[in-house]
Design a protein around this motif. Structure first.
Motif, short mmCIF file in Angstrom:
data_model
loop_
_atom_site.label_atom_id
_atom_site.label_comp_id
_atom_site.label_asym_id
_atom_site.label_seq_id
_atom_site.Cartn_x
_atom_site.Cartn_y
_atom_site.Cartn_z
N GLU A 52 -5.26 -2.62 -17.35
CA GLU A 52 -4.08 -3.49 -17.24
C GLU A 52 -2.87 -2.69 -16.80
O GLU A 52 -2.06 -3.14 -15.98
N ARG A 91 -3.16 -2.05 -13.11
CA ARG A 91 -2.95 -3.32 -12.41
C ARG A 91 -1.46 -3.66 -12.36
O ARG A 91 -0.94 -4.05 -11.32
N GLN A 92 -0.75 -3.47 -13.46
CA GLN A 92 0.69 -3.73 -13.48
C GLN A 92 1.45 -2.79 -12.52
O GLN A 92 2.34 -3.23 -11.80
N ARG A 147 0.23 -1.32 -9.85
CA ARG A 147 -0.14 -1.69 -8.48
C ARG A 147 0.61 -2.94 -8.03
O ARG A 147 1.19 -2.99 -6.97
N ASP A 148 0.64 -3.95 -8.88
CA ASP A 148 1.25 -5.22 -8.51
C ASP A 148 2.77 -5.11 -8.40
O ASP A 148 3.38 -5.75 -7.56
N SER A 149 3.40 -4.30 -9.25
CA SER A 149 4.86 -4.22 -9.22
C SER A 149 5.37 -3.38 -8.04
O SER A 149 6.47 -3.60 -7.56
N ASP A 150 4.57 -2.45 -7.55
CA ASP A 150 5.02 -1.58 -6.47
C ASP A 150 4.49 -1.97 -5.11
O ASP A 150 4.83 -1.35 -4.12
N ARG A 151 3.67 -2.99 -5.05
CA ARG A 151 3.03 -3.33 -3.78
C ARG A 151 4.01 -3.95 -2.80
O ARG A 151 4.00 -3.66 -1.61
N TYR A 152 4.87 -4.88 -3.23
CA TYR A 152 5.73 -5.62 -2.29
C TYR A 152 7.18 -5.44 -2.60
O TYR A 152 7.67 -5.35 -3.61
#
Length: 80
Positions: free
Chosen positions: A69, A72-73, A75-80
């Protein structure tokens, strides 16, 4: 301390290692100048203290989320 030439050390390496194992030191020279020293390895101090290790480990704070988790957090927060 015994001094040997590099050529002699190459020819008698096993013998020199045995001498170092027994506590001796051997200085290896190239063209009369010291370049290396063969010494015995210091013995291990004693057995590892697992109780102390476990005490330290248990004192570490727990993470609020699991590793999957957390990644995942990130990755998702820094992707866009």
């Amino acid at each position: 301390m015994k001094t040997v030439s590099l050529a002699a050390a190459k020819a008698r390496l096993s013998e020199l290692v045995a001498e170092a194992e027994a506590g001796g030191e051997v200085l290896i020279a190239r063209r009369g100048k010291p370049v290396a020293r063969l010494v015995p390895v210091e013995p291990v101090v004693g057995p590892y203290d697992w109780a102390e290790h476990m005490e330290w480990l248990e004192a570490q704070p727990l993470q609020p989320v699991g590793a999957g988790e957390f990644v995942r957090q990130m990755r998702d927060s820094d992707r866009y």
